[in-house]
Design a protein around this motif. Structure first.
Motif, mmCIF file in Angstrom:
data_model
loop_
_atom_site.group_PDB
_atom_site.id
_atom_site.type_symbol
_atom_site.label_atom_id
_atom_site.label_comp_id
_atom_site.label_asym_id
_atom_site.label_seq_id
_atom_site.Cartn_x
_atom_site.Cartn_y
_atom_site.Cartn_z
ATOM 1 N N GLY A 125 52.915 41.129 39.109
ATOM 2 C CA GLY A 125 53.369 39.880 38.417
ATOM 3 C C GLY A 125 52.210 38.868 38.336
ATOM 4 O O GLY A 125 52.530 37.753 37.521
ATOM 5 N N SER A 126 50.941 39.068 38.978
ATOM 6 C CA SER A 126 50.113 38.037 38.753
ATOM 7 C C SER A 126 49.492 37.684 37.428
ATOM 8 O O SER A 126 49.420 38.898 36.646
ATOM 9 N N PRO A 127 49.283 36.834 36.707
ATOM 10 C CA PRO A 127 48.724 36.607 35.572
ATOM 11 C C PRO A 127 47.245 36.861 35.464
ATOM 12 O O PRO A 127 46.591 36.640 36.528
ATOM 13 N N VAL A 128 46.867 37.629 34.362
ATOM 14 C CA VAL A 128 45.673 37.991 34.392
ATOM 15 C C VAL A 128 44.901 36.892 33.383
ATOM 16 O O VAL A 128 45.592 36.434 32.137
ATOM 17 N N ILE A 129 43.854 36.015 33.877
ATOM 18 C CA ILE A 129 43.544 34.892 33.066
ATOM 19 C C ILE A 129 41.969 35.000 32.420
ATOM 20 O O ILE A 129 41.290 35.273 33.377
ATOM 21 N N ASN A 130 41.861 34.416 31.269
ATOM 22 C CA ASN A 130 40.667 34.336 30.692
ATOM 23 C C ASN A 130 39.794 33.207 31.371
ATOM 24 O O ASN A 130 40.329 32.544 32.185
ATOM 25 N N GLY A 131 38.511 32.893 30.828
ATOM 26 C CA GLY A 131 37.657 32.167 31.340
ATOM 27 C C GLY A 131 38.071 30.686 30.954
ATOM 28 O O GLY A 131 37.600 29.610 31.825
ATOM 29 N N ASN A 132 39.095 30.323 30.048
ATOM 30 C CA ASN A 132 39.579 29.108 29.721
ATOM 31 C C ASN A 132 40.877 28.928 30.500
ATOM 32 O O ASN A 132 41.276 27.624 30.176
ATOM 33 N N GLY A 133 41.089 29.639 31.178
ATOM 34 C CA GLY A 133 42.492 29.439 32.036
ATOM 35 C C GLY A 133 43.913 29.783 31.308
ATOM 36 O O GLY A 133 44.720 29.394 31.567
ATOM 37 N N GLU A 134 43.595 30.846 30.456
ATOM 38 C CA GLU A 134 44.734 31.066 29.628
ATOM 39 C C GLU A 134 45.195 32.694 29.741
ATOM 40 O O GLU A 134 44.167 33.371 30.424
ATOM 41 N N VAL A 135 46.400 32.957 29.654
ATOM 42 C CA VAL A 135 47.051 34.334 30.314
ATOM 43 C C VAL A 135 46.837 35.223 29.134
ATOM 44 O O VAL A 135 47.038 34.737 27.990
ATOM 45 N N ILE A 136 46.161 36.388 29.563
ATOM 46 C CA ILE A 136 45.867 37.371 28.624
ATOM 47 C C ILE A 136 46.591 38.688 28.968
ATOM 48 O O ILE A 136 46.668 39.452 28.318
ATOM 49 N N GLY A 137 47.328 38.549 30.034
ATOM 50 C CA GLY A 137 47.942 39.867 30.493
ATOM 51 C C GLY A 137 48.608 39.640 31.925
ATOM 52 O O GLY A 137 48.648 38.352 32.555
ATOM 53 N N LEU A 138 49.344 40.907 32.421
ATOM 54 C CA LEU A 138 50.079 40.650 33.449
ATOM 55 C C LEU A 138 49.855 41.817 34.379
ATOM 56 O O LEU A 138 50.022 42.918 33.962
ATOM 57 N N ALA A 139 49.254 41.883 35.529
ATOM 58 C CA ALA A 139 48.811 42.497 36.344
ATOM 59 C C ALA A 139 50.242 43.403 37.097
ATOM 60 O O ALA A 139 51.329 42.620 37.353
ATOM 61 N N PHE A 140 50.230 44.595 37.173
ATOM 62 C CA PHE A 140 51.227 45.544 37.507
ATOM 63 C C PHE A 140 51.174 46.632 38.407
ATOM 64 O O PHE A 140 51.856 47.162 39.199
ATOM 65 N N ASP A 141 49.635 47.015 38.438
ATOM 66 C CA ASP A 141 49.566 48.616 38.959
ATOM 67 C C ASP A 141 48.135 48.529 39.239
ATOM 68 O O ASP A 141 47.021 47.767 38.762
ATOM 69 N N GLY A 142 47.721 49.728 40.243
ATOM 70 C CA GLY A 142 46.247 50.125 40.057
ATOM 71 C C GLY A 142 46.163 51.562 39.811
ATOM 72 O O GLY A 142 47.106 52.240 39.709
ATOM 73 N N ASN A 143 44.920 52.141 39.664
ATOM 74 C CA ASN A 143 44.631 53.409 39.343
ATOM 75 C C ASN A 143 44.572 54.289 40.649
ATOM 76 O O ASN A 143 43.969 53.837 41.587
ATOM 77 N N ILE A 144 45.267 55.475 40.564
ATOM 78 C CA ILE A 144 45.155 56.254 41.628
ATOM 79 C C ILE A 144 43.963 56.756 42.117
ATOM 80 O O ILE A 144 43.715 57.148 43.465
ATOM 81 N N GLU A 145 42.918 56.876 41.055
ATOM 82 C CA GLU A 145 41.637 57.068 41.670
ATOM 83 C C GLU A 145 41.003 56.406 42.854
ATOM 84 O O GLU A 145 40.015 56.592 43.547
#
Length: 715
Positions: A650-670
């Protein structure tokens, strides 16, 4: 000579680059430790704009969601963005077979339609400070761990009292670096949180268990809630008179899209990492603890699924529990494989061999000389105990009647032994506990899970069993079906009516003989057991683990520069970064996925890969509006190389200007070993593209009024 210098310089640069993405950092240390590095990668914000005590800053837009996830405030009216799987239990609670919001989705068209689950809260971070010197000045290495703990806890209580402003704030003092540093955190909790919108499960959980921890991914894992407050903007229990929170700070949303190597930072509440764990601890997990967890989880999942597939009402009852068990089942299995492939135990042993050499020096010997020996001794004594504990944990997490009789029985015992006046005071609390305890369960499912889990525990554990499990197992060749069946018929704990009958004529002797109460008590006591023979080894282990971390930092033998995660607010930073090309991904580059890729996975009537007809029609129409990427595609998910773990969901993914570009939800199995080691090459965070989120709300769900609340940035 010049060639040698250049080679060394290149090596330093490569090390710096490899380390840049690693770490979950305190916000108060950003200026000193990370800001220059972040600027070089693309950050445009000042440290004060990220974390400030006196002014509104980015940290005011980040909340801990219901104690186990993260969310962000994305409008000035308290709109909360988090993962669908973080809101899963609340959505399931608000659903019925007739109005199944979990399955079909839900979008409130007015504030009045927003729905309040029974228990849901968000936690705002106010400030933090270092109290290491204050606390550690009170203790010394000559103390036993119990003496040390008592002194520290007494001081922690003082610090919490000093900073809670009469109960206005929640204050938590937490240890870091295995008790070598201490910080306090001040929070403010809001408990009136309501569901605003959620996509259908076929979107929010697209790919199900098959795609979990996998890439390429095509999941719309998001949901929207809203924080409510009283008329003065203060936290309040639910009331129809409460109003949407006027947010101090909300994150703007950028729909310009992401490109490879774009800067990305993630703020959130990562749950737990074990990067400082000793070699033998990792080995214990890989060989003893995790295999037991995996086996026990799979057993419960198979039984649950059998009943859930037969009855939609049962499916709703257990959907959240099943999802949680399934998530960690796959996680622990992946951890075993990844830690084995990375030869993590061997690598840590090499570091510990260097530590032993350093510890054997005259100046270090008195303090550090026995550290590794004490640690290894403790793990060798507890391997089988750890295995049994994880079999027990699998049972306690999945079987209601392994836990409920003990938890409720403790209150009933107190009630039975009380006088009339005391009973009058106890009764409302007990009645409330009974009401909450007997919601949503299916007795045949519960009976089968308990019987099968007891059989697994009895046959697989090489550590002394709870007495009743041992006796019944020997009597019935470890088949507990008949015993559990008769216990369910005899016990008062299998129905609310039976428990209420007990309240009318409470008798402590009747409770003490109840078969499920006796069993549950023995299971919980065994799970919490601290046997006498382990008392001194455990004391030595705890002291030595702390000294190991202290010594590794002092000697410089560890390249870790940050404390393990422990559900406190952290920042990680990195870049949008692809994995090697993958023929399964139709996107132009393997750092994002597309709507087309999701359609390619579509399987009619499949529980994991089915899609609504409207979704199929939307793909054909290709009305993506302002949310399309530069190729006219609708991006679904994208990858960054941020360092995260569970709790960052649920963490926001934030760009260099402090703006939301996405929403973290998982990691990769590797990179499943990420809780123990950071793999700079393979570790990725899987994120929902914010443009897909907004397209689903605006174009697909026709809930543009929600999008209109947001501050949209379109460069």
């Amino acid at each position: 000579m010049k060639k040698i210098v250049l080679t060394i310089f290149a090596f330093i640069i490569s090390i710096s680059s490899a380390m840049a993405n690693e770490g979950m950092w305190f916000l108060m240390h950003i200026e000193r430790l990370n800001h220059r590095d972040m600027q070089a990668m693309g950050l445009q914000l000042t440290p004060e704009e990220i974390y400030s005590i006196n002014n509104h800053s980015l940290k005011d837009g980040i909340v801990q969601f219901n104690g186990g996830c993260t969310a962000s405030i994305i409008s000035d009216s308290g709109l909360v963005l988090t993962n669908h799987h973080c809101g899963y239990s609340a959505i399931a609670e608000l659903s019925t077979a007739e109005q199944n919001h979990l399955k079909n989705g839900f979008w409130a068209s007015t504030l009045e339609e927003e729905m309040k689950p029974e228990s849901l809260y968000v936690r705002f971070f106010v400030r933090m400070d270092d109290v290491s010197e204050r606390i550690l000045s009170l203790v010394n290495d000559a103390m036993s761990e119990k003496e040390r703990e008592a002194i520290i806890n007494k001081e922690i209580a003082k610090i919490e009292q000093e900073n809670n402003e009469g109960g206005k704030y929640t204050v938590s003092v937490r240890p870091f670096y295995q008790g070598n540093e201490y910080y306090y955190f001040v929070y403010q909790d809001y408990k009136d949180v309501r569901l605003v919108g959620t996509p259908a499960e076929s979107v929010g959980k697209f790919g199900g268990d098959t795609d979990n921890w996998e890439w390429p991914r095509h999941t719309g894992d998001f949901a929207l809630f809203r924080v409510y407050a009283d008329q003065d903007g203060e936290p309040a229990d639910y009331s129809p008179d409460n109003i949407p929170l006027k947010a101090k700070y909300h994150l703007p949303v950028n729909i310009d899209g992401v490109k490879e190597n774009d800067f990305a930072m993630i703020l959130g509440y990562p749950g737990r990492t074990n990067r400082w764990m000793p070699a033998q601890g990792v080995e214990q997990n890989v060989k003893y603890a995790y295999p037991a967890w995996v086996e026990g989880s799979k057993l419960s999942m198979d039984i649950m699924k059998k009943y859930m597939d037969k009855d939609e009402s049962v499916n709703l009852m257990y959907a959240s529990s099943y999802a949680g068990i399934a998530n960690y089942w796959k996680n622990r299995g992946g951890m075993i494989e990844a830690l084995t492939q990375h030869k993590t135990v061997e690598k840590k042993r090499k570091t510990e061999a260097k530590f032993k050499k350093w510890a054997s020096k005259k100046a270090n010997r008195a303090t550090y000389g026995n550290v590794i020996e004490n640690i290894n001794n403790y793990y060798s004594l507890t391997n089988e105990k750890a295995k049994q504990r994880n079999y027990l944990l699998g049972m306690l997490r999945s079987s209601k009647f392994a836990v409920l009789p003990y938890r409720l029985g403790s209150s009933l015992k107190q009630y039975a032994n009380a006088n009339d006046a005391e009973r009058e005071n106890l009764l409302p609390r007990i009645q409330d506990l009974i009401e909450k305890s007997y919601k949503d369960f299916h007795l045949p499912l519960e009976e089968e899970i308990l019987a099968k889990q007891l059989g697994l525990l009895a046959t697989k554990s090489n550590y002394p069993l709870p007495e009743m499990v041992s006796v019944i197992g020997q009597k019935n060749n470890n088949d507990f079906a008949e015993y559990v069946n008769s216990s369910f018929k005899e016990s008062m704990f299998t129905s609310k009516e039976k428990v209420n009958t007990f309240l009318e004529n409470p008798n402590a002797d009747v409770l003490a003989e109840d078969p499920l109460y006796v069993l549950s008590t023995q299971l919980l006591n065994k799970y919490r057991e601290s046997p006498e023979f382990l008392e001194q080894p455990e004391n030595d282990f705890r002291a030595s683990y702390r000294l190991l971390v202290r010594g590794l930092r002092e000697s410089g033998l560890s390249n870790i520069r940050y404390p393990d995660a422990n559900s406190t607010l952290r920042l990680s930073y990195g870049k949008v970064r692809a994995l090697p090309a993958d023929s399964r991904n139709d996107a132009n580059a393997n750092y994002y996925t597309t709507f087309k890729g999701m359609i390619n996975k579509y399987k009619p009537n499949d529980s994991e890969f089915d899609l609504e007809q409207k979704m199929l029609d939307s793909y054909e129409n290709k009305d993506f509006g302002p949310y399309a990427n530069e190729y006219g595609q609708l991006s679904i998910n994208f990858l960054t190389d941020n360092d995260i773990t569970g709790g960052n969901s649920g963490s926001p993914v934030i760009n260099g200007n402090g703006e939301v570009i996405g929403l973290a939800f998982d990691g990769n199995i590797e990179a499943m070993a990420g809780d123990v080691i950071f793999d700079a090459e393979l570790q990725r965070t899987i994120n929902v593209d914010i443009r897909y989120v907004l397209w689903l709300i605006d174009k697909y769900a026709n809930a543009k009024h929600i999008v209109d609340e947001l501050t949209i940035i379109d460069n």
